[in-house]
Design a protein around this motif. Structure first.
Motif, PDB file in Angstrom:
ATOM      1  N   PHE B  63     -26.430 -14.684 -55.052  1.00  0.00           N
ATOM      2  CA  PHE B  63     -26.749 -15.126 -53.694  1.00  0.00           C
ATOM      3  C   PHE B  63     -25.478 -15.255 -52.843  1.00  0.00           C
ATOM      4  O   PHE B  63     -25.406 -14.795 -51.715  1.00  0.00           O
ATOM      5  N   THR B  64     -24.428 -15.874 -53.474  1.00  0.00           N
ATOM      6  CA  THR B  64     -23.157 -16.054 -52.758  1.00  0.00           C
ATOM      7  C   THR B  64     -22.546 -14.700 -52.388  1.00  0.00           C
ATOM      8  O   THR B  64     -22.076 -14.503 -51.271  1.00  0.00           O
ATOM      9  N   THR B  65     -22.568 -13.772 -53.358  1.00  0.00           N
ATOM     10  CA  THR B  65     -22.007 -12.436 -53.095  1.00  0.00           C
ATOM     11  C   THR B  65     -22.743 -11.761 -51.937  1.00  0.00           C
ATOM     12  O   THR B  65     -22.129 -11.204 -51.025  1.00  0.00           O
ATOM     13  N   LEU B  66     -24.078 -11.865 -51.994  1.00  0.00           N
ATOM     14  CA  LEU B  66     -24.882 -11.255 -50.924  1.00  0.00           C
ATOM     15  C   LEU B  66     -24.586 -11.886 -49.569  1.00  0.00           C
ATOM     16  O   LEU B  66     -24.372 -11.195 -48.579  1.00  0.00           O
ATOM     17  N   ILE B  67     -24.550 -13.212 -49.574  1.00  0.00           N
ATOM     18  CA  ILE B  67     -24.316 -13.938 -48.315  1.00  0.00           C
ATOM     19  C   ILE B  67     -22.947 -13.595 -47.741  1.00  0.00           C
ATOM     20  O   ILE B  67     -22.795 -13.302 -46.559  1.00  0.00           O
ATOM     21  N   LEU B  68     -21.926 -13.580 -48.641  1.00  0.00           N
ATOM     22  CA  LEU B  68     -20.552 -13.305 -48.181  1.00  0.00           C
ATOM     23  C   LEU B  68     -20.441 -11.907 -47.597  1.00  0.00           C
ATOM     24  O   LEU B  68     -19.841 -11.709 -46.544  1.00  0.00           O
ATOM     25  N   SER B  69     -21.033 -10.950 -48.315  1.00  0.00           N
ATOM     26  CA  SER B  69     -20.939  -9.569 -47.822  1.00  0.00           C
ATOM     27  C   SER B  69     -21.659  -9.430 -46.496  1.00  0.00           C
ATOM     28  O   SER B  69     -21.182  -8.777 -45.577  1.00  0.00           O
ATOM     29  N   PHE B  70     -22.798 -10.109 -46.385  1.00  0.00           N
ATOM     30  CA  PHE B  70     -23.552 -10.015 -45.144  1.00  0.00           C
ATOM     31  C   PHE B  70     -22.871 -10.785 -44.019  1.00  0.00           C
ATOM     32  O   PHE B  70     -22.920 -10.394 -42.860  1.00  0.00           O
ATOM     33  N   TYR B  71     -22.199 -11.888 -44.404  1.00  0.00           N
ATOM     34  CA  TYR B  71     -21.498 -12.696 -43.397  1.00  0.00           C
ATOM     35  C   TYR B  71     -20.384 -11.885 -42.744  1.00  0.00           C
ATOM     36  O   TYR B  71     -20.227 -11.889 -41.530  1.00  0.00           O
ATOM     37  N   ASP B  72     -19.630 -11.158 -43.605  1.00  0.00           N
ATOM     38  CA  ASP B  72     -18.553 -10.301 -43.078  1.00  0.00           C
ATOM     39  C   ASP B  72     -19.115  -9.260 -42.113  1.00  0.00           C
ATOM     40  O   ASP B  72     -18.564  -9.023 -41.046  1.00  0.00           O
ATOM     41  N   LEU B  73     -20.233  -8.689 -42.531  1.00  0.00           N
ATOM     42  CA  LEU B  73     -20.881  -7.667 -41.709  1.00  0.00           C
ATOM     43  C   LEU B  73     -21.327  -8.255 -40.366  1.00  0.00           C
ATOM     44  O   LEU B  73     -21.091  -7.674 -39.307  1.00  0.00           O
ATOM     45  N   SER B  74     -21.927  -9.429 -40.438  1.00  0.00           N
ATOM     46  CA  SER B  74     -22.437 -10.045 -39.202  1.00  0.00           C
ATOM     47  C   SER B  74     -21.287 -10.504 -38.308  1.00  0.00           C
ATOM     48  O   SER B  74     -21.383 -10.468 -37.089  1.00  0.00           O
ATOM     49  N   ARG B  75     -20.161 -10.932 -38.953  1.00  0.00           N
ATOM     50  CA  ARG B  75     -18.976 -11.325 -38.158  1.00  0.00           C
ATOM     51  C   ARG B  75     -18.450 -10.135 -37.361  1.00  0.00           C
ATOM     52  O   ARG B  75     -18.072 -10.255 -36.206  1.00  0.00           O
ATOM     53  N   GLN B  76     -18.424  -8.994 -38.034  1.00  0.00           N
ATOM     54  CA  GLN B  76     -17.942  -7.775 -37.372  1.00  0.00           C
ATOM     55  C   GLN B  76     -18.830  -7.419 -36.186  1.00  0.00           C
ATOM     56  O   GLN B  76     -18.347  -7.148 -35.091  1.00  0.00           O
ATOM     57  N   SER B  77     -20.149  -7.430 -36.435  1.00  0.00           N
ATOM     58  CA  SER B  77     -21.083  -7.049 -35.363  1.00  0.00           C
ATOM     59  C   SER B  77     -21.075  -8.099 -34.261  1.00  0.00           C
ATOM     60  O   SER B  77     -21.239  -7.779 -33.087  1.00  0.00           O
ATOM     61  N   GLU B  78     -20.826  -9.365 -34.618  1.00  0.00           N
ATOM     62  CA  GLU B  78     -20.755 -10.449 -33.632  1.00  0.00           C
ATOM     63  C   GLU B  78     -19.579 -10.226 -32.672  1.00  0.00           C
ATOM     64  O   GLU B  78     -19.711 -10.370 -31.466  1.00  0.00           O
ATOM     65  N   LYS B  79     -18.450  -9.827 -33.262  1.00  0.00           N
ATOM     66  CA  LYS B  79     -17.251  -9.576 -32.446  1.00  0.00           C
ATOM     67  C   LYS B  79     -17.469  -8.385 -31.506  1.00  0.00           C
ATOM     68  O   LYS B  79     -17.098  -8.429 -30.327  1.00  0.00           O
ATOM     69  N   THR B  80     -18.069  -7.340 -32.080  1.00  0.00           N
ATOM     70  CA  THR B  80     -18.345  -6.156 -31.256  1.00  0.00           C
ATOM     71  C   THR B  80     -19.303  -6.502 -30.122  1.00  0.00           C
ATOM     72  O   THR B  80     -19.098  -6.098 -28.971  1.00  0.00           O
ATOM     73  N   ALA B  81     -20.336  -7.273 -30.476  1.00  0.00           N
ATOM     74  CA  ALA B  81     -21.328  -7.670 -29.462  1.00  0.00           C
ATOM     75  C   ALA B  81     -20.666  -8.515 -28.371  1.00  0.00           C
ATOM     76  O   ALA B  81     -20.915  -8.321 -27.182  1.00  0.00           O
ATOM     77  N   THR B  82     -19.784  -9.439 -28.784  1.00  0.00           N
ATOM     78  CA  THR B  82     -19.093 -10.307 -27.816  1.00  0.00           C
ATOM     79  C   THR B  82     -18.235  -9.454 -26.877  1.00  0.00           C
ATOM     80  O   THR B  82     -18.235  -9.653 -25.669  1.00  0.00           O
ATOM     81  N   ARG B  83     -17.508  -8.494 -27.466  1.00  0.00           N
ATOM     82  CA  ARG B  83     -16.630  -7.645 -26.657  1.00  0.00           C
ATOM     83  C   ARG B  83     -17.444  -6.830 -25.644  1.00  0.00           C
ATOM     84  O   ARG B  83     -17.090  -6.746 -24.481  1.00  0.00           O
ATOM     85  N   ASN B  84     -18.543  -6.270 -26.128  1.00  0.00           N
ATOM     86  CA  ASN B  84     -19.403  -5.470 -25.225  1.00  0.00           C
ATOM     87  C   ASN B  84     -19.957  -6.341 -24.099  1.00  0.00           C
ATOM     88  O   ASN B  84     -19.983  -5.931 -22.941  1.00  0.00           O
ATOM     89  N   THR B  85     -20.399  -7.533 -24.476  1.00  0.00           N
ATOM     90  CA  THR B  85     -20.957  -8.444 -23.468  1.00  0.00           C
ATOM     91  C   THR B  85     -19.884  -8.837 -22.466  1.00  0.00           C
ATOM     92  O   THR B  85     -20.136  -8.903 -21.259  1.00  0.00           O
ATOM     93  N   PHE B  86     -18.672  -9.080 -22.952  1.00  0.00           N
ATOM     94  CA  PHE B  86     -17.546  -9.435 -22.075  1.00  0.00           C
ATOM     95  C   PHE B  86     -17.287  -8.328 -21.052  1.00  0.00           C
ATOM     96  O   PHE B  86     -17.029  -8.600 -19.885  1.00  0.00           O
ATOM     97  N   GLU B  87     -17.316  -7.086 -21.541  1.00  0.00           N
ATOM     98  CA  GLU B  87     -17.042  -5.959 -20.628  1.00  0.00           C
ATOM     99  C   GLU B  87     -18.071  -5.893 -19.505  1.00  0.00           C
ATOM    100  O   GLU B  87     -17.713  -5.783 -18.333  1.00  0.00           O
ATOM    101  N   ILE B  88     -19.330  -6.028 -19.876  1.00  0.00           N
ATOM    102  CA  ILE B  88     -20.398  -5.962 -18.860  1.00  0.00           C
ATOM    103  C   ILE B  88     -20.286  -7.164 -17.926  1.00  0.00           C
ATOM    104  O   ILE B  88     -20.340  -7.032 -16.700  1.00  0.00           O
ATOM    105  N   MET B  89     -20.099  -8.331 -18.535  1.00  0.00           N
ATOM    106  CA  MET B  89     -20.053  -9.580 -17.765  1.00  0.00           C
ATOM    107  C   MET B  89     -18.846  -9.609 -16.818  1.00  0.00           C
ATOM    108  O   MET B  89     -18.953  -9.988 -15.655  1.00  0.00           O
ATOM    109  N   GLY B  90     -17.700  -9.156 -17.337  1.00  0.00           N
ATOM    110  CA  GLY B  90     -16.467  -9.135 -16.537  1.00  0.00           C
ATOM    111  C   GLY B  90     -16.604  -8.206 -15.341  1.00  0.00           C
ATOM    112  O   GLY B  90     -16.171  -8.526 -14.228  1.00  0.00           O
ATOM    113  N   GLN B  91     -17.251  -7.071 -15.587  1.00  0.00           N
ATOM    114  CA  GLN B  91     -17.442  -6.120 -14.474  1.00  0.00           C
ATOM    115  C   GLN B  91     -18.384  -6.703 -13.434  1.00  0.00           C
ATOM    116  O   GLN B  91     -18.198  -6.519 -12.239  1.00  0.00           O
ATOM    117  N   ARG B  92     -19.369  -7.431 -13.902  1.00  0.00           N
ATOM    118  CA  ARG B  92     -20.310  -8.072 -12.962  1.00  0.00           C
ATOM    119  C   ARG B  92     -19.569  -9.098 -12.109  1.00  0.00           C
ATOM    120  O   ARG B  92     -19.747  -9.152 -10.885  1.00  0.00           O
TER     121      ARG B  92
END
Lengths: 259, 191
Positions: B63-92
């Motif tokens: 369970f820990t291995t699964l959670i950790l691997s998924f956490y890393d994945l979600s952290r990466q996508s979270e950062k990408t999502a934040t950056r994309n949102t920042f770009e749109i929001m900043g332009q607005r």
């Protein structure tokens, strides 16, 4: 028969409930489901922001505000021209009635769009004539071009107060002809006067406009055959308030009348 | 176990033996196979507590291995999502700032005076569960958005009036562009 089927169903269901195979597969599916939910929420927030950005680009508050200013300017000039053309003792009163109606209609029209617009204006009662600067204020640009590419024109200058020389330059590609004014009073420079000294097309320029105030008018036509009237008696300050759910503005705009 | 081994020793699979085994039933009836079946079904030396501990340990590890691997994945996508949102929001935000600026510039070009102007805009309190800061800099004409998770985006803007430098933090959600007629500055503040 029905009983047998229901018994089989019951047995299968109970077997399924008690079946403990594939626990890790279920666990994995559960984690993936949570992850997908998180990713979906984040993606939807990006899409939402994108839509808001598009809305920001299509915001019409700015153009609405500019339209109000333009309409107020046109209407004040109309009201002034109408009331002064009619003449009589009620000139200012007629102007104020005209403007009051305009202000009420503006409020009504913009209320339909969810915008609050009020227009307040000043009349020329106890007001000095405008300076001969570009915007009519004493601190406006003193040297400025009134008309360009002029073919025929008549210039009227009526000076009320003067503290230094006021010059009207008529300029073509090769020559400058200057007319100087140093005293209060009305002067007319006819088209014949101009053509006796300079050939068209020419530009008309006021120099040292901040030295004097009064009225002027320049009427004529351009080399392209277009008639024009540039004239100024007063500069009337008009205050416009504009507000909607996004923008709130209070601006004062000087409007020269009659043109 | 020893019993099982002894049973199998006497039941060596030679080619000769295989020849006589005509079907699977014959194979199952060998002593070795019977012994193996007994061993699998034998619950001797299996304590419930040890079984539970083993199962629990393995479950926690997986369970820990699964959670950790998924956490890393979600952290990466979270950062990408934040950056994309920042770009749109900043332009607005840049678009809205330009709108406020052009409104002021137009009134000024008209020879008018801006007594007051407020141009409202909204920003989310958090992006991907992280708070963030928005830095408006006049010297470089940039809007810098920076999140707690390290995502950072710079959006350039172009306005004709000066902008008062300010750093805002998410949370207020509603902000406004204003105009200081004494200094001729566009300013940003929380509403």
């Amino acid at each position: 028969m029905k009983m047998v089927v229901s018994m089989i169903n019951k047995m299968t269901t109970s077997k399924m409930i008690r079946n403990q195979d594939a626990q890790f597969m279920l666990l994995g599916a559960f984690i993936i489901a949570i992850g997908l939910t998180v990713v979906t929420i984040m993606l939807s927030s990006i899409i939402f922001e994108g839509n808001k950005a598009i809305m920001a680009g299509s915001d019409e508050s700015k153009t609405d505000m500019v339209n109000v200013m333009q309409m107020a300017q046109d209407e004040i000039r109309n009201a002034y021209r109408n009331s002064t053309t009619l003449g009589g003792d009620d000139t200012i009163n007629n102007f104020n009635i005209h403007m009051r109606e305009f202000g009420n209609y503006m409020s009504l029209i913009y209320a339909v769009h969810g915008e609050v617009v009020t227009v307040t204006w000043e009349d020329w009662n106890d007001k000095e004539y405008a300076y001969f600067t570009d915007n009519g204020a004493v601190n406006g640009m003193p040297d400025w071009i009134v008309a360009e590419n002029t073919q025929n024109s008549t210039i009227m200058v009526n000076i009320t107060n003067i503290s230094g020389p006021l010059n009207v330059n008529v300029i073509n590609a090769t020559k400058i002809w200057q007319k100087d004014f140093s005293f209060p009073g009305m002067s007319i420079i006819s088209d014949d006067d101009i053509k006796a000294n300079i050939n068209p097309p020419y530009s008309i320029k006021f120099i040292n406009g901040s030295n004097a105030n009064g009225k002027y008018s320049v009427t004529g036509n351009t080399v392209y055959g277009r008639n024009f009237i540039y004239a100024r008696d007063y500069v009337l300050n008009t205050t416009i308030t504009f507000s909607n759910s996004k923008v709130s503005a209070n601006v004062t705009v000087p409007i020269s009348v009659p043109w | 176990m020893l019993r099982f081994l002894s049973l199998c020793r006497g039941d060596v699979m030679t080619l000769k033996n295989l020849r006589y085994m005509k079907n699977i039933k014959d194979m199952k009836n060998t002593k070795c196979m019977k012994g193996m079946k007994d061993l699998l079904g034998n619950d001797d030396a299996v304590a419930v507590s040890v079984g539970f501990i083993l199962m629990f340990g393995i479950t926690v590890l997986v369970f820990t291995t699964l959670i950790l691997s998924f956490y890393d994945l979600s952290r990466q996508s979270e950062k990408t999502a934040t950056r994309n949102t920042f770009e749109i929001m900043g332009q607005r935000v840049a678009i809205e700032m330009t709108a406020a600026d052009s409104m002021v510039s137009y009134i000024n070009s008209f020879g008018g005076t801006v007594n007051s102007i407020e141009y409202e805009f909204t920003l989310p309190a958090s992006i991907a569960t992280n708070t963030y800061s928005i830095n408006f800099t006049n010297s470089t004409n940039d809007i810098i958005l920076e999140s707690d998770n390290g995502a950072r985006v710079t959006i350039p803007f172009n306005i004709s009036n000066n902008l008062s430098d300010i750093e805002l933090y998410s949370g207020a959600e509603i902000y406004k562009f204003g105009y200081d007629k004494n200094y001729g500055n566009i300013n940003v503040e929380e509403k």
